[in-house]
Design an enzyme around this catalytic site. Structure first.
Site, PDB file in Angstrom:
ATOM      1  N   GLU A 176       0.825  -1.220   0.000  1.00  9.42           N
ATOM      2  CA  GLU A 176       0.000   0.000   0.000  1.00  9.42           C
ATOM      3  C   GLU A 176       0.859   1.271   0.000  1.00  9.42           C
ATOM      4  O   GLU A 176       1.121   1.847   1.057  1.00  9.42           O
ATOM      5  CB  GLU A 176      -0.956   0.033   1.202  1.00  9.42           C
ATOM      6  CG  GLU A 176      -1.884   1.234   1.146  1.00  9.42           C
ATOM      7  CD  GLU A 176      -2.782   1.382   2.370  1.00  9.42           C
ATOM      8  OE1 GLU A 176      -3.643   2.277   2.362  1.00  9.42           O
ATOM      9  OE2 GLU A 176      -2.604   0.618   3.333  1.00  9.42           O
ATOM     10  N   LYS A 213      -2.802  -2.005  -2.839  1.00  6.88           N
ATOM     11  CA  LYS A 213      -3.827  -1.088  -2.345  1.00  6.88           C
ATOM     12  C   LYS A 213      -3.363   0.322  -2.681  1.00  6.88           C
ATOM     13  O   LYS A 213      -2.347   0.792  -2.161  1.00  6.88           O
ATOM     14  CB  LYS A 213      -4.058  -1.265  -0.841  1.00  6.88           C
ATOM     15  CG  LYS A 213      -5.161  -0.337  -0.297  1.00  6.88           C
ATOM     16  CD  LYS A 213      -5.584  -0.734   1.112  1.00  6.88           C
ATOM     17  CE  LYS A 213      -6.632   0.230   1.648  1.00  6.88           C
ATOM     18  NZ  LYS A 213      -7.181  -0.186   2.949  1.00  6.88           N
TER      19      LYS A 213
END
Length: 298
Positions: A176, A213
């Protein structure tokens, strides 16, 4: 069970629920839920309250595998129980939802336009416990504030270096590197980020799989190439501070990108609501985020 989760995450319709606020963000999460800081006097009481909130969400009727593929947990949530089962086991066995664990320890200070992760000095122990608790994958967050190639490279290098350790432990890492939605050069950062991620994906072996993400991109379908990469199980999007309506609207513009929302999922939930009111508000949130993930404008 892990193969079953993998197939569902890769092919299933739905989204990933992010229930992993931790440390400094926990008071904010409780405040948004209508629980003020004067209602608890120490950290233990605070974490008891946030576990009550998460339990209420997870046990709600609409929090089920029809809409939700996975749920990201904070470490304390993983180590606590819901209806007599560890949270990961409850999610997997009672709800059919894959459990993920947030493994990072927060952000380092801003340097070179980015905030890398603080060192994760207990990673091996944490991954061992995650396997004992039936966890499917992990999540770790960095933040990109400016379109500086060297800084973005540092962030992605760090993410994949730790990601490989997570893969070696038998788990699927969610990489992420968030691009701040308020960045003045967000679009440029996203282009540089895609290039750096692609380099690392191309170096992974056939059995080395990751999830990504990412912030919802400024240019629709910017991450199509990453979504289609053979080493990527799924690409999910964070809400990043957008309201749910705004996040849903932007998400719909991106084919095959699904949600992994936190604040946008829980923004209309409140501790003072009756169970009927709470469940209705959560149902509305879950269904709208599901629709944004599955029903695209194109």
């Amino acid at each position: 069970m892990q193969e079953k989760h993998l197939d569902k995450i890769r092919e299933g319709k739905g989204f990933i629920a992010a229930l992993d606020q931790s440390g400094g963000s926990t008071p904010k999460a409780l405040a948004a839920y209508g629980v003020s800081e004067n209602e608890y006097s120490n950290e233990e009481e605070m974490f008891d309250l946030v576990h009550e909130m998460r339990t209420r969400i997870i046990t709600a009727p609409s929090f089920n595998s029809e809409y939700i593929l996975g749920a990201i947990l904070f470490e304390q949530t993983m180590d606590r129980k819901i209806e007599g089962k560890y949270t990961g086991d409850y999610l997997a066995e009672e709800k059919g939802i894959a459990p993920f664990l947030k493994v990072d320890k927060g952000l380092a200070d801003l340097s070179n336009g980015v905030q890398k992760m603080k060192p994760i000095d207990d990673l091996d122990e944490k991954l061992e416990r995650a396997n004992q608790r039936g966890i499917f994958g992990t999540k770790m967050r960095s933040v990109i504030k400016e379109a500086k190639q060297d800084g973005i490279k540092e962030v992605v290098d760090q993410q994949f270096e730790i990601g490989k350790k997570i893969i070696d432990a038998g788990l699927i890492p969610i990489i992420e590197p968030e691009v701040d939605i308020h960045s003045i050069d967000k679009e440029k950062s996203e282009e540089l980020l895609k290039q750096e991620i692609k380099k690392h994906l191309d170096e992974l072996k056939e059995n080395e799989l990751v999830m990504l993400k990412l912030s919802i991109p400024t240019v629709a379908n910017q991450y199509k190439e990453l979504i289609e990469h053979p080493q990527v199980v799924r690409v999910v999007a964070l809400s990043g501070g957008y309201s749910r309506d705004e996040a849903n609207s932007k998400l719909k513009e991106n084919d095959e990108l699904i949600a992994s929302f936190s604040r946008a999922l829980s923004e209309n939930l409140n501790a003072s609501q009756s169970d009927e009111e709470f469940n209705a508000a959560l149902k509305e949130a879950v269904e709208s985020i599901y629709d944004a993930s599955v029903v695209k404008n194109g």
